[in-house]
Enzyme design. Sequence first.
Site, PDB file in Angstrom:
ATOM      1  N   GLN A   1       0.812  -1.220   0.000  1.00  0.00           N
ATOM      2  CA  GLN A   1       0.000   0.000   0.000  1.00  0.00           C
ATOM      3  C   GLN A   1       0.845   1.269   0.000  1.00  0.00           C
ATOM      4  O   GLN A   1       0.399   2.322   0.441  1.00  0.00           O
ATOM      5  CB  GLN A   1      -0.930  -0.008   1.216  1.00  0.00           C
ATOM      6  N   CYS A   2       2.047   1.183  -0.499  1.00  0.00           N
ATOM      7  CA  CYS A   2       2.971   2.324  -0.519  1.00  0.00           C
ATOM      8  C   CYS A   2       2.811   3.098  -1.826  1.00  0.00           C
ATOM      9  O   CYS A   2       2.411   2.544  -2.848  1.00  0.00           O
ATOM     10  CB  CYS A   2       4.403   1.803  -0.369  1.00  0.00           C
ATOM     11  N   GLY A   3       3.144   4.369  -1.785  1.00  0.00           N
ATOM     12  CA  GLY A   3       3.123   5.160  -3.002  1.00  0.00           C
ATOM     13  C   GLY A   3       4.134   4.680  -4.034  1.00  0.00           C
ATOM     14  O   GLY A   3       4.024   5.001  -5.219  1.00  0.00           O
TER      15      GLY A   3
END
Length: 201
Positions: free
Chosen positions: A74-76
């Site tokens: 769920q990281c950019g």
Amino acid sequence: MWLKSLTTANSVAIVVLVFAVVAVFYHYADSPTMSGDELPSSIYDFTIKDIRGNDVSLSEYKGKVLLIVNVASQCGLTNSNYKELNVLYEKYKNQGLEILAFPCNQFGGQEPGSNEDIQEVACTRFKAEFPIFDKVEVNGKNSTPLYKFLKSQKGGYFGDGIKWNFTKFLVDKNGKVVERYAPTTSPLKIEKDIQNLLQAS
């Protein structure tokens, strides 16, 4: 209103300072367990668990070039990193490249799921074909031994602690950690270094 008056230089300085503080914290958190006497002499001395809980000896990867990455769903940086890691793996897996992905939830809580959830995201959503391993901690007193070793071999700016998701370690065919890359270094920017190691005898 004062935020609007910050110059770009000031903003960059603040970001650098934050990273420095985090790095110093993790450096001291890791220090008590970083004794050289406790660390194996080679990456091939480690046995780790894959995402299904099976033991895997890294000695199985002798003679291969390894790119070791702490990943998050769920990281950019997730979309671009998985996409480019897939490109590298498809292009070089038959030439001796192996990518080892280690899920970690220590940065912004961006890998909160179970191993089953992580496997579903990595392999179904992002189409990863490279090995995904058991979720680990990469900093602090509960840091997995492999990452203690990696950090002892190649420290980072502002201390050895892993700064964020998608920090990358490049390992040569002899199991030597030869380079470490920041989370913001895209996998494709590492391609030339990978090529050089694959071509080395």
